[in-house]
Design an enzyme around this catalytic site. Sequence first.
Site: not given
Length: 254
Positions: A2, A117
């Site tokens: 992340c 992402e």
Amino acid sequence: MCGRYAATKDPATLAAEFDAVDLTEDAPRADYNVAPTKSVVAIVQRHPRDAEGDVDESTTERSLRVMKWGLVPAWAKDASIGSRMINARSESAAEKPAFKTSLARRRCILPADGWYEWRRDGKVKQPFYTTPQDGSSLAMAGLWSAWHDKADSAAPVLITCSVLTTDAIGPLSEIHHRMPLLLGPDAWSRWLDPDSQDVAELLAPPSAELVAALELRPVTTAVNSVRNNGPELLARYEPVPDVAEPDLFSVEAT
């Protein structure tokens, strides 16, 4: 991993959602492109102190606090190490010197609207935004630490944090092999409990039901640059088949 997320809810909204007291004072404003080293809102649960500074072991208080994203261990010589500590692997955090103390004693929740992402397709990196379908906040499992600058005793204590990651599951694994460790509401109290050091059962990947409640949305590559910040970053973008979107920005800090 992340390396970028969105956090746009005000402290009052988060305090109500997570049943916490707002102690942020100077909370960061709505941020559609949260990047490492920025100030973020975190949720902790601690034993309160009285006016004399004594800890009241009989009760706990859940509160919102401001931290810097990028954990600086208490033993670090300087704070620059934090930029390399934005994520901690849930599988190994208990053995890593930088994270093991925080995992045992200083756990937090990092609330987010969603995270970004990137999926690589040849030379193209297509960003995706993952967010709850019902508009609720994600509860990303986090660790925090307090660091004192030994070279400057007058400097304020630096409070920093890291996002725990785990193996991606379901359709998320088609984008990237890692994802934030997400906690359902039934796990919040156990994760934040300052008197519990054994949270091994909470370090497993999230349930299929929790992941099924998420929306996986392709977005424009404008999110690649931390200079871009606005609600337009969250808008669905459908690339034209066989025609790659021009990659106008290099991916930073991912």
